[in-house]
Design a protein around this motif. Structure first.
Motif, PDB file in Angstrom:
ATOM      1  N   UNK A  94      15.358  42.279   4.752  1.00  0.00           N
ATOM      2  CA  UNK A  94      14.801  40.995   5.168  1.00  0.00           C
ATOM      3  C   UNK A  94      13.305  41.055   5.437  1.00  0.00           C
ATOM      4  N   UNK A  95      12.718  42.260   5.399  1.00  0.00           N
ATOM      5  CA  UNK A  95      11.284  42.369   5.652  1.00  0.00           C
ATOM      6  C   UNK A  95      10.504  41.748   4.496  1.00  0.00           C
ATOM      7  N   UNK A  96       9.567  40.850   4.777  1.00  0.00           N
ATOM      8  CA  UNK A  96       8.728  40.311   3.703  1.00  0.00           C
ATOM      9  C   UNK A  96       7.869  41.410   3.086  1.00  0.00           C
ATOM     10  N   UNK A  97       7.515  41.238   1.833  1.00  0.00           N
ATOM     11  CA  UNK A  97       6.722  42.269   1.165  1.00  0.00           C
ATOM     12  C   UNK A  97       5.345  42.414   1.801  1.00  0.00           C
ATOM     13  N   UNK A  98       4.802  41.306   2.302  1.00  0.00           N
ATOM     14  CA  UNK A  98       3.485  41.406   2.918  1.00  0.00           C
ATOM     15  C   UNK A  98       3.541  42.292   4.161  1.00  0.00           C
ATOM     16  N   UNK A  99       4.716  42.321   4.830  1.00  0.00           N
ATOM     17  CA  UNK A  99       4.878  43.183   5.997  1.00  0.00           C
ATOM     18  C   UNK A  99       4.880  44.650   5.581  1.00  0.00           C
ATOM     19  N   UNK A 100       5.554  44.977   4.485  1.00  0.00           N
ATOM     20  CA  UNK A 100       5.587  46.347   4.003  1.00  0.00           C
ATOM     21  C   UNK A 100       4.196  46.816   3.604  1.00  0.00           C
ATOM     22  N   UNK A 101       3.464  45.957   2.877  1.00  0.00           N
ATOM     23  CA  UNK A 101       2.115  46.325   2.443  1.00  0.00           C
ATOM     24  C   UNK A 101       1.164  46.384   3.634  1.00  0.00           C
ATOM     25  N   UNK A 102       1.232  45.349   4.491  1.00  0.00           N
ATOM     26  CA  UNK A 102       0.342  45.311   5.643  1.00  0.00           C
ATOM     27  C   UNK A 102       0.571  46.459   6.603  1.00  0.00           C
ATOM     28  N   UNK A 103       1.844  46.843   6.803  1.00  0.00           N
ATOM     29  CA  UNK A 103       2.135  47.963   7.680  1.00  0.00           C
ATOM     30  C   UNK A 103       1.551  49.256   7.170  1.00  0.00           C
ATOM     31  N   UNK A 104       1.622  49.462   5.854  1.00  0.00           N
ATOM     32  CA  UNK A 104       1.064  50.691   5.281  1.00  0.00           C
ATOM     33  C   UNK A 104      -0.460  50.691   5.375  1.00  0.00           C
ATOM     34  N   UNK A 105      -1.085  49.539   5.142  1.00  0.00           N
ATOM     35  CA  UNK A 105      -2.547  49.459   5.232  1.00  0.00           C
ATOM     36  C   UNK A 105      -3.011  49.696   6.667  1.00  0.00           C
ATOM     37  N   UNK A 106      -2.374  49.035   7.622  1.00  0.00           N
ATOM     38  CA  UNK A 106      -2.775  49.190   9.020  1.00  0.00           C
ATOM     39  C   UNK A 106      -2.515  50.611   9.521  1.00  0.00           C
ATOM     40  N   UNK A 107      -1.418  51.220   9.067  1.00  0.00           N
ATOM     41  CA  UNK A 107      -1.147  52.600   9.469  1.00  0.00           C
ATOM     42  C   UNK A 107      -2.221  53.540   8.938  1.00  0.00           C
ATOM     43  N   UNK A 108      -2.657  53.315   7.703  1.00  0.00           N
ATOM     44  CA  UNK A 108      -3.726  54.146   7.136  1.00  0.00           C
ATOM     45  C   UNK A 108      -5.025  53.969   7.912  1.00  0.00           C
ATOM     46  N   UNK A 109      -5.358  52.721   8.251  1.00  0.00           N
ATOM     47  CA  UNK A 109      -6.566  52.471   9.043  1.00  0.00           C
ATOM     48  C   UNK A 109      -6.460  53.123  10.420  1.00  0.00           C
ATOM     49  N   UNK A 110      -5.277  53.098  11.008  1.00  0.00           N
ATOM     50  CA  UNK A 110      -5.086  53.717  12.316  1.00  0.00           C
ATOM     51  C   UNK A 110      -5.282  55.226  12.242  1.00  0.00           C
ATOM     52  N   UNK A 111      -4.729  55.861  11.209  1.00  0.00           N
ATOM     53  CA  UNK A 111      -4.893  57.308  11.055  1.00  0.00           C
ATOM     54  C   UNK A 111      -6.357  57.652  10.800  1.00  0.00           C
ATOM     55  N   UNK A 112      -7.048  56.851   9.989  1.00  0.00           N
ATOM     56  CA  UNK A 112      -8.476  57.089   9.746  1.00  0.00           C
ATOM     57  C   UNK A 112      -9.262  56.966  11.047  1.00  0.00           C
ATOM     58  N   UNK A 113      -8.913  55.986  11.878  1.00  0.00           N
ATOM     59  CA  UNK A 113      -9.598  55.846  13.166  1.00  0.00           C
ATOM     60  C   UNK A 113      -9.367  57.072  14.050  1.00  0.00           C
TER      61      UNK A 113
ATOM     62  N   UNK B  72       4.660  39.093  13.807  1.00  0.00           N
ATOM     63  CA  UNK B  72       3.827  40.089  14.474  1.00  0.00           C
ATOM     64  C   UNK B  72       4.606  41.324  14.882  1.00  0.00           C
ATOM     65  N   UNK B  73       5.818  41.126  15.402  1.00  0.00           N
ATOM     66  CA  UNK B  73       6.640  42.263  15.817  1.00  0.00           C
ATOM     67  C   UNK B  73       7.091  43.083  14.609  1.00  0.00           C
ATOM     68  N   UNK B  74       7.432  42.399  13.509  1.00  0.00           N
ATOM     69  CA  UNK B  74       7.828  43.124  12.303  1.00  0.00           C
ATOM     70  C   UNK B  74       6.677  43.960  11.768  1.00  0.00           C
ATOM     71  N   UNK B  75       5.475  43.380  11.747  1.00  0.00           N
ATOM     72  CA  UNK B  75       4.313  44.100  11.256  1.00  0.00           C
ATOM     73  C   UNK B  75       3.990  45.287  12.153  1.00  0.00           C
ATOM     74  N   UNK B  76       4.090  45.089  13.464  1.00  0.00           N
ATOM     75  CA  UNK B  76       3.815  46.175  14.404  1.00  0.00           C
ATOM     76  C   UNK B  76       4.826  47.315  14.238  1.00  0.00           C
ATOM     77  N   UNK B  77       6.106  46.961  14.080  1.00  0.00           N
ATOM     78  CA  UNK B  77       7.131  47.990  13.907  1.00  0.00           C
ATOM     79  C   UNK B  77       6.925  48.762  12.606  1.00  0.00           C
ATOM     80  N   UNK B  78       6.611  48.050  11.526  1.00  0.00           N
ATOM     81  CA  UNK B  78       6.394  48.731  10.248  1.00  0.00           C
ATOM     82  C   UNK B  78       5.152  49.607  10.295  1.00  0.00           C
ATOM     83  N   UNK B  79       4.106  49.143  10.963  1.00  0.00           N
ATOM     84  CA  UNK B  79       2.891  49.948  11.112  1.00  0.00           C
ATOM     85  C   UNK B  79       3.180  51.227  11.884  1.00  0.00           C
ATOM     86  N   UNK B  80       3.951  51.104  12.946  1.00  0.00           N
ATOM     87  CA  UNK B  80       4.301  52.287  13.753  1.00  0.00           C
ATOM     88  C   UNK B  80       5.086  53.302  12.926  1.00  0.00           C
TER      89      UNK B  80
END
Length: 268
Positions: A117-136, A29-37
């Motif tokens: 060491x970041x999993x690929x799902x974290x890289x993809x998920x962070x980019x998707x969540x960041x895009x959704x955040x900007x759209x919001x 969760x922390x990795x995903x949050x950091x990548x999203x930020x």
């Protein structure tokens, strides 16, 4: 110094392991949050991204609402805002992501991130969540300006509209990955901007489908831009749930673009 202090072993005042390295993977969760930020900050700080995601949609919202362009009922902003929201989604999720991905590949950013060491799902998920955040953030800002211009939405359509924005973001995002993950950065820049202009003028964004010439209006209804704009207009203007056609169009384009992107996307 007292006798008790002299008798205590060195380091006894610290718990065991205080000065020992303890390597290990961080919490997901922390990795995903950091990548999203990080991804969100990169989008918001980029000058061209700001032009596409904020300045142009705001200018079009104010201009189309104030100027007598096309036959729109009053208040004009009621008909303009849904199409501008669709434009904002396209600008952020498709054009912005395609260009960013293309240049990330060019400069080796993806290759280096994939070696961490970041999993690929974290890289993809962070980019998707960041895009959704900007759209919001775009949706909130555009809605506030529209309210100042006299916008009066149907409250029953706000929740369906939010779902449509998420679905549209995912569909356009898949298309952005398709373009940005397969072509050279210079070509991505030209192709993404060309598609943006075509969909703006003939994809049901600048004008309603009813105001477009017959064949163009028919084709635009089956494009993700037209489907998203029309379904948002129905939801926000009349509180109507999206029909099966626009939902199927968005799902179809997203699934098709995503399937091709999985086969064609390269790290460099």
């Amino acid at each position: 110094m007292s006798a008790e202090t002299e008798a205590a072993p060195r380091g006894a005042e610290f718990p065991p392991g205080t000065f020992r390295p303890a390597p290990g993977r961080g919490r997901p969760g922390r990795m995903l949050l950091a990548q999203t930020r990080i991804e969100a900050l990169l989008i918001l700080r980029h000058g061209e991204q700001a032009l596409l995601t904020l300045i142009i949609p705001l200018a079009l919202l104010i201009g189309l609402s104030a100027l007598e362009i096309g036959t729109l009922p009053e208040p004009r902003v009621d008909s303009v805002l849904p199409r501008i929201l669709a434009l904002a989604v396209m600008s952020t999720a498709f054009t912005g992501q395609a260009i960013a991905l293309g240049f990330d590949r060019r400069y080796g950013v993806l290759k280096r991130l994939s070696a961490t060491a970041l999993p690929r799902w974290t890289l993809i998920g962070g980019r998707v969540l960041a895009t959704l955040l900007v759209v919001a953030l775009q949706a909130v800002l555009l809605s506030v300006v529209a309210l100042l211009l006299g916008w009066s939405p149907d409250p029953a359509g706000l929740l369906p509209a939010a779902g449509l924005l998420v679905l549209g973001t995912l569909a356009f995002g898949a298309a952005g990955v398709l373009v940005g993950g397969a072509l050279r950065a210079e070509i991505v820049l030209a192709v993404a901007n060309a598609i943006w202009f075509v969909l703006l003028l003939a994809g049901g964004l600048a004008l309603p489908l009813a105001d477009l010439p017959g064949p163009i209006g028919t084709v635009a209804a089956y494009l993700p831009s037209g489907a998203l704009a029309e379904s948002l207009a129905a939801a926000l203007g009349h509180g109507a749930l999206p029909g099966p056609l626009p939902v199927a169009v968005l799902l179809g384009w997203g699934a098709l673009a995503g399937a091709i992107a999985l086969r064609t996307t390269r790290l460099t």
